[in-house]
Scaffold this active site. Sequence first.
Site, PDB file in Angstrom:
ATOM      1  N   ASP A   1       2.247  21.661   9.788  1.00 14.69           N
ATOM      2  CA  ASP A   1       2.273  22.458  11.015  1.00 14.69           C
ATOM      3  C   ASP A   1       3.603  23.193  11.125  1.00 14.69           C
ATOM      4  O   ASP A   1       4.659  22.673  10.738  1.00 14.69           O
ATOM      5  CB  ASP A   1       2.096  21.566  12.245  1.00 14.69           C
ATOM      6  CG  ASP A   1       0.749  20.867  12.265  1.00 14.69           C
ATOM      7  OD1 ASP A   1      -0.216  21.444  11.739  1.00 14.69           O
ATOM      8  OD2 ASP A   1       0.682  19.738  12.786  1.00 14.69           O
TER       9      ASP A   1
ATOM     10  N   ASP B   1       9.760  20.845  19.146  1.00 15.98           N
ATOM     11  CA  ASP B   1       9.395  19.732  18.263  1.00 15.98           C
ATOM     12  C   ASP B   1      10.662  19.050  17.755  1.00 15.98           C
ATOM     13  O   ASP B   1      10.789  17.823  17.788  1.00 15.98           O
ATOM     14  CB  ASP B   1       8.598  20.235  17.047  1.00 15.98           C
ATOM     15  CG  ASP B   1       7.156  20.552  17.369  1.00 15.98           C
ATOM     16  OD1 ASP B   1       6.557  19.816  18.161  1.00 15.98           O
ATOM     17  OD2 ASP B   1       6.638  21.529  16.817  1.00 15.98           O
TER      18      ASP B   1
ATOM     19  N   GLU C   1       6.084  12.519  13.095  1.00 17.09           N
ATOM     20  CA  GLU C   1       5.409  13.678  12.519  1.00 17.09           C
ATOM     21  C   GLU C   1       6.423  14.667  11.955  1.00 17.09           C
ATOM     22  O   GLU C   1       6.117  15.404  11.014  1.00 17.09           O
ATOM     23  CB  GLU C   1       4.553  14.374  13.582  1.00 17.09           C
ATOM     24  CG  GLU C   1       3.793  15.571  13.039  1.00 17.09           C
ATOM     25  CD  GLU C   1       3.047  16.345  14.104  1.00 17.09           C
ATOM     26  OE1 GLU C   1       2.069  17.022  13.762  1.00 17.09           O
ATOM     27  OE2 GLU C   1       3.441  16.265  15.274  1.00 17.09           O
ATOM     28  N   GLU C   2       7.612  14.683  12.520  1.00 12.03           N
ATOM     29  CA  GLU C   2       8.601  15.676  12.141  1.00 12.03           C
ATOM     30  C   GLU C   2       9.473  15.253  10.960  1.00 12.03           C
ATOM     31  O   GLU C   2      10.360  16.006  10.562  1.00 12.03           O
ATOM     32  CB  GLU C   2       9.497  16.009  13.340  1.00 12.03           C
ATOM     33  CG  GLU C   2       8.740  16.415  14.590  1.00 12.03           C
ATOM     34  CD  GLU C   2       7.758  17.562  14.354  1.00 12.03           C
ATOM     35  OE1 GLU C   2       8.088  18.466  13.547  1.00 12.03           O
ATOM     36  OE2 GLU C   2       6.672  17.537  14.947  1.00 12.03           O
TER      37      GLU C   2
ATOM     38  N   ASP D   1       4.533  10.905  17.636  1.00 13.83           N
ATOM     39  CA  ASP D   1       4.437  12.364  17.609  1.00 13.83           C
ATOM     40  C   ASP D   1       5.264  12.826  18.801  1.00 13.83           C
ATOM     41  O   ASP D   1       4.805  12.754  19.943  1.00 13.83           O
ATOM     42  CB  ASP D   1       2.980  12.815  17.735  1.00 13.83           C
ATOM     43  CG  ASP D   1       2.829  14.330  17.619  1.00 13.83           C
ATOM     44  OD1 ASP D   1       3.859  15.030  17.663  1.00 13.83           O
ATOM     45  OD2 ASP D   1       1.689  14.804  17.493  1.00 13.83           O
TER      46      ASP D   1
ATOM     47  N   LEU E   1       6.241  15.610  20.154  1.00 13.47           N
ATOM     48  CA  LEU E   1       5.763  16.661  21.053  1.00 13.47           C
ATOM     49  C   LEU E   1       4.461  17.235  20.501  1.00 13.47           C
ATOM     50  O   LEU E   1       4.460  18.188  19.731  1.00 13.47           O
ATOM     51  CB  LEU E   1       6.818  17.754  21.226  1.00 13.47           C
ATOM     52  CG  LEU E   1       6.778  18.486  22.568  1.00 13.47           C
ATOM     53  CD1 LEU E   1       6.988  17.533  23.731  1.00 13.47           C
ATOM     54  CD2 LEU E   1       7.809  19.588  22.619  1.00 13.47           C
TER      55      LEU E   1
ATOM     56  N   GLU F   1      -0.941   9.614  15.767  1.00 13.17           N
ATOM     57  CA  GLU F   1      -1.737  10.267  16.800  1.00 13.17           C
ATOM     58  C   GLU F   1      -2.957   9.425  17.167  1.00 13.17           C
ATOM     59  O   GLU F   1      -3.102   8.976  18.307  1.00 13.17           O
ATOM     60  CB  GLU F   1      -2.187  11.668  16.324  1.00 13.17           C
ATOM     61  CG  GLU F   1      -1.062  12.680  16.253  1.00 13.17           C
ATOM     62  CD  GLU F   1      -1.521  14.045  15.764  1.00 13.17           C
ATOM     63  OE1 GLU F   1      -0.952  15.058  16.232  1.00 13.17           O
ATOM     64  OE2 GLU F   1      -2.430  14.121  14.915  1.00 13.17           O
TER      65      GLU F   1
END
Length: 340
Positions: free
Chosen positions: A82, A88, A111-112, A130, A132, A289
Amino acid sequence: MQRSINKANTPSIETSRIAQPIGSPLDRFIKNNQDQFAYASGELSQILRDIALASKVVNREVNKAGLIDIMGAVGSQNMAGDDQQKLDVLANIRFTRALAKGGEVCALVSEESDSFVDLSNEGKYVIAIDPLDGSSNIDVNVSIGTIFSVYRRKSPAGTPIQQEDILQRGADQVAAGYVLYGSSTMLVYTTGHGVNGFTYDPTLGEYFLSHPNMHMPEDGRIYSVNEGSANSFSKPVKDYIQYCKDQKYTARYIGSLVADFHRNMLKGGVYIYPATAKDPDGKLRLIYECNALAFIAEQAGGKATNGQMRILDITPGTLHQRTAFYVGSKNMVDKSGSFS
């Protein structure tokens, strides 16, 4: 003989309306209920407080998004593929700092981040987050959220982090929750003893219990799916969507996972993100998630599957593993599976 009434000591109707009681503050609620957790020693309680604190900081930044230069993409992608938004990155920093300071968390899956973050301490817990979710919606002022899971590490404290600590089934979660940044900001979480929701009062800087003992209706009349991808859905998914239309269900799809889930949590409904030709394994990430929302859904009387099996029973093979996701009111999830 009539007894006189002391008007000075009798609250007027108007006064009683003004002085409506408010729910318990989050800190007090956590303290009063920490004995529900089998390993209660104050550490999990502190983790929840740290997450709440970081969410307040992120909420402040989100609310300033139109005033300072924190909207838009940073020009790179995260490991999930993404486009990373500025918020984020900011949210990831805020939550990482908050969780690293206490020493209760030994590793962080985000996630980042390409890999897990080893916090190099003797903490007993692993966080998957996650920071944001739905951040691309900030530019158009649409609700977004944070999703988190809490696991107990399996390897001995003080030793190197092992794969078994990171790749745990959703059924192994000891706590999970989400924060919704919307018309009001809410923190919803479970430690395996039901689900409770807290609304943030920015004037007091505190979360207050507003939705105690949340229950997801067993049935609903809302279906949430990105029908723009319908041509690449499998026949069972197409058939179920047609069934929803034949039943005159309402289609509601925000495009922010937390917002769509929260609405269906309160009103009853089903959220579907199926496998497609482009994403044959599904698109949503299992560890940070789907597992959290599946745990919350089940604790509230709902259900979550990948279309074939219970989400919480899936053993992840990779950090950023994707899955199809069907979550919401129990009877609606069951019905969606009956078309396979």
